[in-house]
Design a protein around this motif. Structure first.
Motif, mmCIF file in Angstrom:
data_model
loop_
_atom_site.group_PDB
_atom_site.id
_atom_site.type_symbol
_atom_site.label_atom_id
_atom_site.label_comp_id
_atom_site.label_asym_id
_atom_site.label_seq_id
_atom_site.Cartn_x
_atom_site.Cartn_y
_atom_site.Cartn_z
ATOM 1 N N THR A 42 57.185 2.093 71.287
ATOM 2 C CA THR A 42 58.153 2.206 70.190
ATOM 3 C C THR A 42 57.418 2.640 68.930
ATOM 4 O OG1 THR A 42 59.320 0.364 71.197
ATOM 5 C CG2 THR A 42 59.955 0.989 68.946
ATOM 6 N N ASN A 83 57.733 4.212 64.797
ATOM 7 C CA ASN A 83 58.647 4.426 63.673
ATOM 8 C C ASN A 83 58.852 5.939 63.509
ATOM 9 O OD1 ASN A 83 56.530 5.554 62.044
ATOM 10 N ND2 ASN A 83 55.856 3.472 61.499
ATOM 11 N N SER A 84 59.803 6.313 62.668
ATOM 12 C CA SER A 84 60.171 7.736 62.589
ATOM 13 C C SER A 84 59.006 8.590 62.083
ATOM 14 C CB SER A 84 61.392 7.912 61.666
ATOM 15 O OG SER A 84 61.089 7.387 60.385
ATOM 16 N N ARG A 85 58.211 8.046 61.150
ATOM 17 C CA ARG A 85 57.066 8.815 60.616
ATOM 18 C C ARG A 85 56.035 9.060 61.716
ATOM 19 N NH1 ARG A 85 55.381 12.903 58.332
ATOM 20 N NH2 ARG A 85 53.333 12.845 57.324
ATOM 21 N N THR A 118 56.601 9.150 64.866
ATOM 22 C CA THR A 118 57.190 10.103 65.824
ATOM 23 C C THR A 118 57.021 11.536 65.327
ATOM 24 O OG1 THR A 118 58.792 8.432 66.511
ATOM 25 C CG2 THR A 118 59.317 10.737 67.033
ATOM 26 N N GLU A 119 57.217 11.732 64.013
ATOM 27 C CA GLU A 119 57.036 13.076 63.420
ATOM 28 C C GLU A 119 55.589 13.544 63.617
ATOM 29 O OE1 GLU A 119 59.933 12.287 59.560
ATOM 30 O OE2 GLU A 119 57.932 13.151 59.218
ATOM 31 N N ASN A 147 54.878 14.344 67.282
ATOM 32 C CA ASN A 147 55.485 15.631 67.653
ATOM 33 C C ASN A 147 54.688 16.805 67.076
ATOM 34 O OD1 ASN A 147 57.431 14.146 68.935
ATOM 35 N ND2 ASN A 147 58.988 14.394 67.318
#
Ligand SMILES: C/C(=C\Cc1cc(O)c2ccccc2c1O)CCC[C@H](C)CCC[C@H](C)CCCC(C)C
Ligand SMILES: C[S@@+](CC[C@H](N)C(=O)[O-])C[C@H]1O[C@@H](n2cnc3c(N)ncnc32)[C@H](O)[C@@H]1O
Length: 234
Positions: A2, A4-6, A8-9, A12
């Protein structure tokens, strides 16, 4: 895993640049990054037979250098959350005979799948600047190192010399980004310069390492101050 969005960025981003990462680093640093990485490995003080961690290993440059130091009796774990970077690292390992003792682990540097007091040494090349919680990352590193074990953390550094600082800014914004533009990776490589602005200077890195529980911490400037290596011991 899991994230956090940062995070994940960031994952990617490194997935996207994985196919060209190594070759662009060679071109953009005139292969000097390999020397900076070798210095980092030496500062982590690996011995034959050691169990080592290369955190944020990417395509495996430093992990492979560590594996050559610890030999077949040793073991290196290369950890990264980018599966595309790890795929490149795994592909590179196939070309070695005798095989290198390296295991590639897809995991978050902020939540390492290793027991306490496990590693004899650790390295981190251009990873600390990219994690979303530097104090937490240093605490995890402290947790998994054996008492007395060393870690060497290589990353960019803003030179104190104004002319060199201007050169570094110019090089990153003009040379690096323009080279990446031809590969459709402008945004990914434009990320580097602002990431340096957020990154703590050497003396602050030392402070953060001591706060994380390390017994000693020293920051060495290399490459005319454009890079730095934080050497810490538990
Ligand atoms: C491996 C290096 C930096 C880490 C790094 C590399 C990337 O390709 C990224 C791409 C996207 C996001 C982040 C990164 C990233 O953190 C060091 C070598 C590559 C550098 C881009 C080259 C920069 C070199 C110096 C600023 C100036 C060198 C002067 C030259 C030797 C004359
Ligand atoms: C600039 S690359 C460095 C790769 C390699 N160490 C080298 O020296 O070339 C940064 C790497 O850190 C990884 N990374 C960033 N944050 C991470 C995290 N929280 N957990 C695991 N890997 C992470 C990225 O996926 C990327 O592969």
């Amino acid at each position: 895993m899991t994230l956090n969005s940062r995070s994940t960025e960031i994952r990617n981003l490194f997935d996207r640049i994985a196919p060209v990462y190594d070759s662009l680093n060679d071109w953009l640093s005139l292969a000097q990054h390999r020397i900076w990485k070798q210095m980092t490995v030496k500062w982590s003080d690996p011995s034959p037979g050691d169990i080592c961690l290369d955190l944020c290993c990417g395509s495996g440059d430093i992990a492979l250098m560590l594996a050559r130091q610890v030999g077949s009796a040793g073991k290196v774990f290369g950890v990264d959350f980018s599966c595309q970077q790890l795929a490149i690292a795994s592909e590179r390992t196939q070309n070695y005979y005798p095989p290198l003792s390296v295991t590639w682990v897809e995991a978050d540097a902020l939540n390492l799948p290793f027991p306490n007091n496990h590693f004899d040494c650790a390295t981190m090349g251009y990873g600390l600047r990219n994690v979303t919680d530097i104090p937490h990352c240093l605490q995890e590193l402290h947790r998994v190192l054996k008492l007395g074990a060393k870690a060497a953390i290589l990353d960019f550094h803003r030179p104190s010399n104004p002319a060199l600082r201007s050169f570094q800014e110019w090089y990153l914004e003009k040379i690096v980004v323009n080279a990446a533009k031809y590969l459709g990776l402008t945004e990914e490589y434009a990320y580097i310069a602002p990431s340096l602005d957020q990154f703590p200077i050497g003396s602050k890195q030392v402070e953060l390492a001591l706060q994380a529980g390390f017994a000693t911490a020293t920051h060495y400037q290399i490459a005319s101050g454009m890079m730095g290596v934080l050497v810490i011991a538990k």
